[in-house]
Design an enzyme around this catalytic site. Structure first.
Site, PDB file in Angstrom:
ATOM      1  N   CYS A 195      66.196 -29.417 -26.291  1.00  0.00           N
ATOM      2  CA  CYS A 195      66.680 -30.293 -25.221  1.00  0.00           C
ATOM      3  C   CYS A 195      67.113 -31.656 -25.757  1.00  0.00           C
ATOM      4  O   CYS A 195      66.641 -32.103 -26.799  1.00  0.00           O
ATOM      5  CB  CYS A 195      65.574 -30.523 -24.201  1.00  0.00           C
ATOM      6  SG  CYS A 195      64.775 -29.036 -23.633  1.00  0.00           S
ATOM      7  N   ARG A 239      71.951 -29.887 -30.803  1.00  0.00           N
ATOM      8  CA  ARG A 239      70.549 -29.485 -30.715  1.00  0.00           C
ATOM      9  C   ARG A 239      70.400 -28.115 -30.053  1.00  0.00           C
ATOM     10  O   ARG A 239      69.354 -27.491 -30.150  1.00  0.00           O
ATOM     11  CB  ARG A 239      69.759 -30.534 -29.917  1.00  0.00           C
ATOM     12  CG  ARG A 239      69.645 -31.869 -30.620  1.00  0.00           C
ATOM     13  CD  ARG A 239      69.114 -32.936 -29.700  1.00  0.00           C
ATOM     14  NE  ARG A 239      67.722 -32.737 -29.341  1.00  0.00           N
ATOM     15  CZ  ARG A 239      66.693 -33.298 -29.966  1.00  0.00           C
ATOM     16  NH1 ARG A 239      66.912 -34.090 -30.986  1.00  0.00           N
ATOM     17  NH2 ARG A 239      65.472 -33.089 -29.569  1.00  0.00           N
ATOM     18  N   TRP A 243      67.039 -26.663 -23.013  1.00  0.00           N
ATOM     19  CA  TRP A 243      66.879 -25.381 -23.700  1.00  0.00           C
ATOM     20  C   TRP A 243      65.649 -24.753 -23.087  1.00  0.00           C
ATOM     21  O   TRP A 243      64.539 -25.257 -23.244  1.00  0.00           O
ATOM     22  CB  TRP A 243      66.711 -25.625 -25.194  1.00  0.00           C
ATOM     23  CG  TRP A 243      66.717 -24.392 -26.016  1.00  0.00           C
ATOM     24  CD1 TRP A 243      67.797 -23.611 -26.332  1.00  0.00           C
ATOM     25  CD2 TRP A 243      65.589 -23.787 -26.668  1.00  0.00           C
ATOM     26  NE1 TRP A 243      67.402 -22.569 -27.133  1.00  0.00           N
ATOM     27  CE2 TRP A 243      66.056 -22.641 -27.358  1.00  0.00           C
ATOM     28  CE3 TRP A 243      64.234 -24.085 -26.742  1.00  0.00           C
ATOM     29  CZ2 TRP A 243      65.236 -21.811 -28.095  1.00  0.00           C
ATOM     30  CZ3 TRP A 243      63.404 -23.250 -27.487  1.00  0.00           C
ATOM     31  CH2 TRP A 243      63.915 -22.132 -28.151  1.00  0.00           C
ATOM     32  N   ASN A 274      61.642 -33.275 -22.540  1.00  0.00           N
ATOM     33  CA  ASN A 274      61.723 -32.331 -23.668  1.00  0.00           C
ATOM     34  C   ASN A 274      60.309 -31.875 -24.000  1.00  0.00           C
ATOM     35  O   ASN A 274      59.385 -32.681 -23.971  1.00  0.00           O
ATOM     36  CB  ASN A 274      62.279 -33.014 -24.925  1.00  0.00           C
ATOM     37  CG  ASN A 274      63.751 -33.320 -24.798  1.00  0.00           C
ATOM     38  OD1 ASN A 274      64.390 -32.975 -23.805  1.00  0.00           O
ATOM     39  ND2 ASN A 274      64.295 -33.973 -25.807  1.00  0.00           N
ATOM     40  N   GLY A 275      60.166 -30.612 -24.393  1.00  0.00           N
ATOM     41  CA  GLY A 275      58.853 -30.132 -24.802  1.00  0.00           C
ATOM     42  C   GLY A 275      58.191 -29.326 -23.690  1.00  0.00           C
ATOM     43  O   GLY A 275      58.870 -28.829 -22.785  1.00  0.00           O
ATOM     44  N   GLU A 316      68.003 -15.772 -47.322  1.00  0.00           N
ATOM     45  CA  GLU A 316      68.812 -16.776 -46.637  1.00  0.00           C
ATOM     46  C   GLU A 316      70.167 -16.188 -46.225  1.00  0.00           C
ATOM     47  O   GLU A 316      70.662 -16.464 -45.134  1.00  0.00           O
ATOM     48  CB  GLU A 316      68.986 -18.012 -47.539  1.00  0.00           C
ATOM     49  CG  GLU A 316      69.870 -19.111 -46.988  1.00  0.00           C
ATOM     50  CD  GLU A 316      69.386 -19.722 -45.670  1.00  0.00           C
ATOM     51  OE1 GLU A 316      68.275 -19.408 -45.224  1.00  0.00           O
ATOM     52  OE2 GLU A 316      70.168 -20.489 -45.073  1.00  0.00           O
ATOM     53  N   LYS A 338      71.443 -16.085 -42.375  1.00  0.00           N
ATOM     54  CA  LYS A 338      72.726 -16.686 -41.960  1.00  0.00           C
ATOM     55  C   LYS A 338      73.557 -15.652 -41.211  1.00  0.00           C
ATOM     56  O   LYS A 338      74.127 -15.940 -40.167  1.00  0.00           O
ATOM     57  CB  LYS A 338      73.532 -17.199 -43.171  1.00  0.00           C
ATOM     58  CG  LYS A 338      73.018 -18.447 -43.818  1.00  0.00           C
ATOM     59  CD  LYS A 338      73.349 -19.739 -43.085  1.00  0.00           C
ATOM     60  CE  LYS A 338      72.255 -20.199 -42.187  1.00  0.00           C
ATOM     61  NZ  LYS A 338      71.123 -20.848 -42.725  1.00  0.00           N
ATOM     62  N   GLU A 374      71.958 -14.828 -37.671  1.00  0.00           N
ATOM     63  CA  GLU A 374      71.980 -15.892 -36.649  1.00  0.00           C
ATOM     64  C   GLU A 374      73.406 -16.248 -36.222  1.00  0.00           C
ATOM     65  O   GLU A 374      73.637 -16.633 -35.089  1.00  0.00           O
ATOM     66  CB  GLU A 374      71.192 -17.121 -37.081  1.00  0.00           C
ATOM     67  CG  GLU A 374      71.784 -17.941 -38.185  1.00  0.00           C
ATOM     68  CD  GLU A 374      70.925 -19.153 -38.557  1.00  0.00           C
ATOM     69  OE1 GLU A 374      70.135 -19.613 -37.736  1.00  0.00           O
ATOM     70  OE2 GLU A 374      71.062 -19.637 -39.694  1.00  0.00           O
ATOM     71  N   HIS A 410      60.331   1.499 -51.607  1.00  0.00           N
ATOM     72  CA  HIS A 410      59.075   1.656 -50.867  1.00  0.00           C
ATOM     73  C   HIS A 410      59.311   1.766 -49.361  1.00  0.00           C
ATOM     74  O   HIS A 410      58.378   1.618 -48.585  1.00  0.00           O
ATOM     75  CB  HIS A 410      58.133   0.494 -51.186  1.00  0.00           C
ATOM     76  CG  HIS A 410      57.791   0.415 -52.642  1.00  0.00           C
ATOM     77  ND1 HIS A 410      56.974   1.328 -53.264  1.00  0.00           N
ATOM     78  CD2 HIS A 410      58.218  -0.421 -53.614  1.00  0.00           C
ATOM     79  CE1 HIS A 410      56.878   1.042 -54.551  1.00  0.00           C
ATOM     80  NE2 HIS A 410      57.630  -0.022 -54.790  1.00  0.00           N
ATOM     81  N   LYS A 438      68.881 -26.491 -32.787  1.00  0.00           N
ATOM     82  CA  LYS A 438      68.884 -27.165 -34.087  1.00  0.00           C
ATOM     83  C   LYS A 438      67.494 -27.661 -34.455  1.00  0.00           C
ATOM     84  O   LYS A 438      67.103 -27.678 -35.607  1.00  0.00           O
ATOM     85  CB  LYS A 438      69.870 -28.344 -34.044  1.00  0.00           C
ATOM     86  CG  LYS A 438      70.050 -29.059 -35.379  1.00  0.00           C
ATOM     87  CD  LYS A 438      70.718 -28.159 -36.387  1.00  0.00           C
ATOM     88  CE  LYS A 438      70.824 -28.774 -37.755  1.00  0.00           C
ATOM     89  NZ  LYS A 438      71.159 -27.761 -38.773  1.00  0.00           N
TER      90      LYS A 438
HETATM   91  C1  AGP Z   1      68.528 -21.959 -40.047  1.00  0.00           C
HETATM   92  O1  AGP Z   1      69.892 -21.848 -40.069  1.00  0.00           O
HETATM   93  C2  AGP Z   1      67.939 -22.358 -38.747  1.00  0.00           C
HETATM   94  N1  AGP Z   1      68.582 -23.456 -38.170  1.00  0.00           N
HETATM   95  C3  AGP Z   1      66.410 -22.432 -38.763  1.00  0.00           C
HETATM   96  O2  AGP Z   1      65.877 -21.337 -39.443  1.00  0.00           O
HETATM   97  C4  AGP Z   1      65.797 -23.721 -39.341  1.00  0.00           C
HETATM   98  O3  AGP Z   1      65.943 -23.752 -40.727  1.00  0.00           O
HETATM   99  C5  AGP Z   1      64.318 -23.788 -38.936  1.00  0.00           C
HETATM  100  O4  AGP Z   1      64.225 -23.803 -37.533  1.00  0.00           O
HETATM  101  C6  AGP Z   1      63.613 -24.989 -39.509  1.00  0.00           C
HETATM  102  O5  AGP Z   1      64.190 -26.181 -39.071  1.00  0.00           O
HETATM  103  P1  AGP Z   1      63.798 -27.568 -39.717  1.00  0.00           P
HETATM  104  O6  AGP Z   1      64.305 -27.558 -41.132  1.00  0.00           O
HETATM  105  O7  AGP Z   1      64.451 -28.603 -38.865  1.00  0.00           O
HETATM  106  O8  AGP Z   1      62.299 -27.647 -39.694  1.00  0.00           O
END
Ligand code: AGP
Length: 617
Positions: free
Chosen positions: A2, A27, A76, A102-103, A490, A494, A497, A513, A612
């Site tokens: 949010c 965000r 959010w 927020n939260g 990673e 990527k 997501e 395995h 974000k």
């Molecule tokens: C990765 O592309 C994501 N945005 C997500 O995995 C992110 O790295 C994770 O939420 C951690 O965020 P931070 O580095 O702000 O703690």
């Protein structure tokens, strides 16, 4: 996650609030709304993007609300689905008090039951709405006092901003674990926001940057045209300390690219260079006084913990290889959300590295808090100056990536790896586990990274062609060994997501395995097969999947003459020492995910369901 924006001043609040919300879009959110004091309290809110809210404002029966005090929010969803009613702001029974938040308020069910028993009418499924009704009960003409009365009743981690029609011209904010800042201009104009870019935008158009004050933990802030007052929960005034911000809002624009992600991938060479600047002395040795941890403390460390989430976790995994190799100190790396619930063995001789680009990820923050409570020293590796993590850690090493707007971490990932490598080398230096000459050699290798990454970015067209070929894939496996393994993880993250294609990363030796059962004709397998001491083993793993019909896309080292015979596609990256190689290898993987997503018409900057900065557990 949010976004919060509030404005009080001489100008019309609505356009300023909408501008601020636009700056916070990165965000991630699923609905948005505003409340403006314009005689009454005019509230407009809509599910979906800000464009939906703008349309509603334009199509409303009345003209756009005009007033000089207002609040706005991008939500959010946590409690209740993303729809118009659940969007913020939320109001009390009489529509005279508005709240954005927020939260999470964890005890909201009990609060709601009690409010309803006492005759309050709640219309949404949110936890936030309870706050407006609690303030209604406590309100006696002074909003600050009412909010102060309510805060002790709220359990959870949150930031909120409230306004009241009967105390106009004042916004009251509270911070309990979630970020909140105040921007103040000399002409009696003030804003409250959950993040700095919301204020810098106004700074540009007002021709003057505001003085920014962070709202610290457990503080209440009252903002009006007369000024800012910061209070403790007991009502005692607290000194305001401005925050020095050097981020240029221009750097947060797309810079001619279609998306923030495209721009941010290309910013990696500069971001890595900036992260290296000033971290070595004239002899080429590490100079990390900013960690604020005396050498004798670091010499006593007998175990390192790394806590992080998502992409930051992958950076931490790369660091494990480097720290153990260079310092011979054992490293435990753990997904932050699991860490504090398994009772890890922490103590004064342990060092915890908490890695988070935002510095606000609640799982990482709580893991760091747990480590500190157990006596461990905590170093934050973060991209966000003044973030909660940076303030609560014993020491901070900033990644100088600049603002990253795309939800997918790209330049913050490469700079996290670089910052963690610097930390590992520094540990080796103070503990004497490497000769100065060896350290200088690695530092030289790191100085070559920006150029290697720049050359890897030049693969863009070639990667696009590979993406064309595999755009319709249903499942993709990513495999690697040693530091190629976190790179594979990673790459898979990527792809999933951004493009919503099912993708998994595996250590290549683990395939037999179980996961090899997934291989059939035409399944794409992305193999990280750059030069390293397990390269021959990696070639065997590639042969195993090929023999079962997989299409292999290899990421290999320039000059490798064996790989082409074993792979359907090869992406050659510059030669990089194996402990540093994920910094180079990840570039074609980022580009692959980007192009597959674009070809599948996905929003690469704001993938569905993602945020974000994840400030809820
Ligand atoms: C990765 O592309 C994501 N945005 C997500 O995995 C992110 O790295 C994770 O939420 C951690 O965020 P931070 O580095 O702000 O703690």
């Amino acid at each position: 996650m949010c976004g919060i924006v509030g404005y009080v001043g001489p100008d019309e609040a609505l356009p300023i609030i909408l501008d601020g919300l636009r700056r916070l879009e990165y965000r991630g959110y699923d609905s948005a709304g505003v409340a403006i004091v314009d005689g009454g309290l005019s509230v407009v809110k809509r599910a979906g993007k800000l464009s939906e809210l703008e349309r509603a404002l334009d199509e409303g029966a009345a003209a756009r609300p005009r007033g000089a005090t207002g609040i706005g929010h991008t939500r959010w969803a946590t409690h209740g689905e993303p729809n118009d009613v659940n969007a913020h702001p939320h109001l009390d029974c009489d529509g005279r008090i508005g709240v954005i938040h927020n939260g999470i308020v964890e005890n909201f069910a009990a609060l709601r039951a009690d409010l309803e028993k006492r005759g309050h009418r709640l219309v949404s499924d949110t936890d936030t709405e309870c706050i407006a009704h609690l303030i209604e009960d406590a309100f006696d003409g002074d909003l600050v006092t009412a909010v102060r009365d309510v805060v002790p009743r709220l359990e959870g981690a949150y930031a909120l901003v409230a306004l009241a029609l009967d105390d106009p011209g004042t916004l009251v904010g509270v911070r309990v674990s979630s970020p909140l800042i105040v921007g103040m201009w000399d002409d009696g104009e003030a804003m409250l926001a959950s993040d700095i870019p919301a204020l810098l935008e106004r700074g540009e158009s007002a021709g003057e940057r505001p003085t920014i004050f962070p709202v610290h933990e457990g503080r209440i802030v009252a903002v009006s045209r007369e000024g800012v007052a910061m209070l403790g929960l007991d009502g005692a005034p607290v000194e305001l300390r401005p925050l020095v911000v050097d981020w240029d809002v221009q750097r947060a624009q797309k810079g001619g690219f279609d998306d923030f992600m495209a721009k941010e991938v290309r910013e990696q060479p500069d971001a890595i260079r900036d992260t290296l600047v000033g971290r070595t002395d004239e002899r080429g040795m590490l100079a990390l006084d900013e960690l604020h941890l005396p050498a004798d403390v670091l010499r006593e460390v007998d175990k390192v913990f790394v806590v992080a989430c998502g992409t930051a976790f992958h950076a931490g995994l790369v660091a494990k290889y480097a720290i153990e190799h260079w310092t011979r100190v054992p490293v435990e790396i753990e997904i932050a959300s699991e860490f504090r619930y398994r009772d890890p063995v922490l103590g004064p001789d342990t060092l915890t590295l908490a890695v988070s680009q935002s510095g606000e990820t609640i799982d990482t923050l709580e893991a760091a808090r747990h480590a500190r409570r157990q006596g461990s020293r905590v170093i934050a590796v973060t991209n966000t100056v003044g973030s909660s993590l940076s303030r609560e850690a014993d020491g901070v090493l900033y990644t100088h990536a600049g603002p990253e707007i795309g939800v997918a971490a790209t330049k913050t990932f490469s700079t996290q790896m670089v910052a963690l490598h610097l930390t590992a080398l520094y540990l080796a230096q103070v503990r004497g586990s490497m000769f100065p000459e060896e350290i200088r050699e690695v530092v030289e290798d790191m100085r070559a990274l920006p150029d290697a990454v720049r050359r890897a970015i030049e693969l863009d067209e070639r990667v696009r062609a590979v993406a064309e070929r595999y755009r319709a894939a249903r499942d993709v496996l990513f495999i690697g060994r040693h530091t190629g393994y976190p790179a594979a993880l990673e790459g898979a993250l990527k792809l999933k997501e951004l493009s919503y294609v099912h993708a998994e990363g595996y250590p290549a030796g683990e395939l037999k395995h179980g996961p090899i059962a997934l291989i059939e004709d035409g399944v794409p397998v992305v193999a990280v097969a750059t030069e390293c001491h397990v390269y021959p083993k990696m070639l065997s793993n590639i042969q195993e999947v090929r023999a079962r019909g997989a299409d292999v896309i290899a990421v290999a080292t320039e000059g490798d003459e064996q790989i082409s015979a074993l792979a359907d596609e090869v992406l050659f990256v510059p030669r990089t020492p194996e402990l540093l190689s994920p910094v180079t290898v990840v570039v074609p993987l980022q580009l692959l995910a980007y192009h597959v997503a674009k070809l599948r018409a996905c929003d690469v900057d704001q993938p569905r369901n993602l945020a974000k900065s994840v400030t809820v557990e």
